[in-house]
Write a protein that holds these residues in place. Sequence first.
Motif, PDB file in Angstrom:
ATOM      1  N   THR A  50       0.850  -1.195   0.000  1.00  0.00           N
ATOM      2  CA  THR A  50       0.000   0.000   0.000  1.00  0.00           C
ATOM      3  C   THR A  50       0.885   1.245   0.000  1.00  0.00           C
ATOM      4  N   VAL A  51       0.300   2.377  -0.375  1.00  0.00           N
ATOM      5  CA  VAL A  51       1.052   3.635  -0.324  1.00  0.00           C
ATOM      6  C   VAL A  51       1.473   3.930   1.116  1.00  0.00           C
ATOM      7  N   THR A  52       0.623   3.576   2.071  1.00  0.00           N
ATOM      8  CA  THR A  52       0.957   3.773   3.490  1.00  0.00           C
ATOM      9  C   THR A  52       2.241   3.020   3.858  1.00  0.00           C
ATOM     10  N   ARG A  53       2.343   1.790   3.403  1.00  0.00           N
ATOM     11  CA  ARG A  53       3.517   0.957   3.684  1.00  0.00           C
ATOM     12  C   ARG A  53       4.763   1.513   2.977  1.00  0.00           C
ATOM     13  N   VAL A  54       4.583   1.947   1.740  1.00  0.00           N
ATOM     14  CA  VAL A  54       5.697   2.508   0.969  1.00  0.00           C
ATOM     15  C   VAL A  54       6.179   3.813   1.629  1.00  0.00           C
ATOM     16  N   ALA A  55       5.226   4.643   2.068  1.00  0.00           N
ATOM     17  CA  ALA A  55       5.589   5.897   2.727  1.00  0.00           C
ATOM     18  C   ALA A  55       6.371   5.618   4.004  1.00  0.00           C
ATOM     19  N   ALA A  56       5.941   4.607   4.771  1.00  0.00           N
ATOM     20  CA  ALA A  56       6.643   4.242   6.003  1.00  0.00           C
ATOM     21  C   ALA A  56       8.042   3.731   5.683  1.00  0.00           C
ATOM     22  N   SER A  88       1.258  11.624   1.396  1.00  0.00           N
ATOM     23  CA  SER A  88       1.035  12.433   0.188  1.00  0.00           C
ATOM     24  C   SER A  88       2.322  12.578  -0.630  1.00  0.00           C
ATOM     25  N   ALA A  89       3.458  12.668   0.044  1.00  0.00           N
ATOM     26  CA  ALA A  89       4.733  12.762  -0.687  1.00  0.00           C
ATOM     27  C   ALA A  89       5.000  11.468  -1.448  1.00  0.00           C
ATOM     28  N   ALA A  90       4.759  10.324  -0.799  1.00  0.00           N
ATOM     29  CA  ALA A  90       4.980   9.027  -1.456  1.00  0.00           C
ATOM     30  C   ALA A  90       4.014   8.856  -2.616  1.00  0.00           C
ATOM     31  N   ASN A  91       2.752   9.197  -2.379  1.00  0.00           N
ATOM     32  CA  ASN A  91       1.722   9.034  -3.402  1.00  0.00           C
ATOM     33  C   ASN A  91       2.030   9.884  -4.634  1.00  0.00           C
ATOM     34  N   ALA A  92       2.376  11.145  -4.407  1.00  0.00           N
ATOM     35  CA  ALA A  92       2.667  12.052  -5.522  1.00  0.00           C
ATOM     36  C   ALA A  92       3.882  11.565  -6.306  1.00  0.00           C
TER      37      ALA A  92
END
Length: 165
Positions: free
Chosen positions: A124-130, A137-141
Amino acid sequence: MLHPTFATPDLTTFCRLDELGLVAVGQLIEPDRATIECRVVEDDPWCRKCGVEGVPRDTVTRRLAHEPFGHRPTTLLVRVRRYRCGHCRRTWRQDMTRAAAPRAKISRGGLEWALRGIVIDHLTVTRVAAGLGVSWSAANAAVLAEGKRRLIDDPARFDGVGLTP
Ligand SMILES: [Zn+2]
């Protein structure tokens, strides 16, 4: 029988910093994160404007989120040399576009890790951001921009894609 050839342990190649034009010069390992201090390998002394060789003036630092190692978000602390031209007075920084796009907060290695994580490992984007140690939002963008760039800039993207009846 297999005889693997071992090389001397080397943080630069292990973390694939050589592919980014960087060399590791220090490490700070903390329980929940790691920081790798880097320098840009290539000198960049020639004035962009008049071509005269500049004089190194000082060093600035730039932080880039990199791919995590051992579940630790890993940050690159890149020391970038600044030059000044004695002829036209222009100043500039060492080119580090191999390591990251201008103004990007995530290294190209970190972006690739994020994209692989989402596309191949279904993170998930949450996991990638972590993993990157950046905001959702930085990871998603960053992932959206990189995915789009790769799809649009690669004219061979549909090669080998067969339509099956
Ligand atoms: Zn100049």
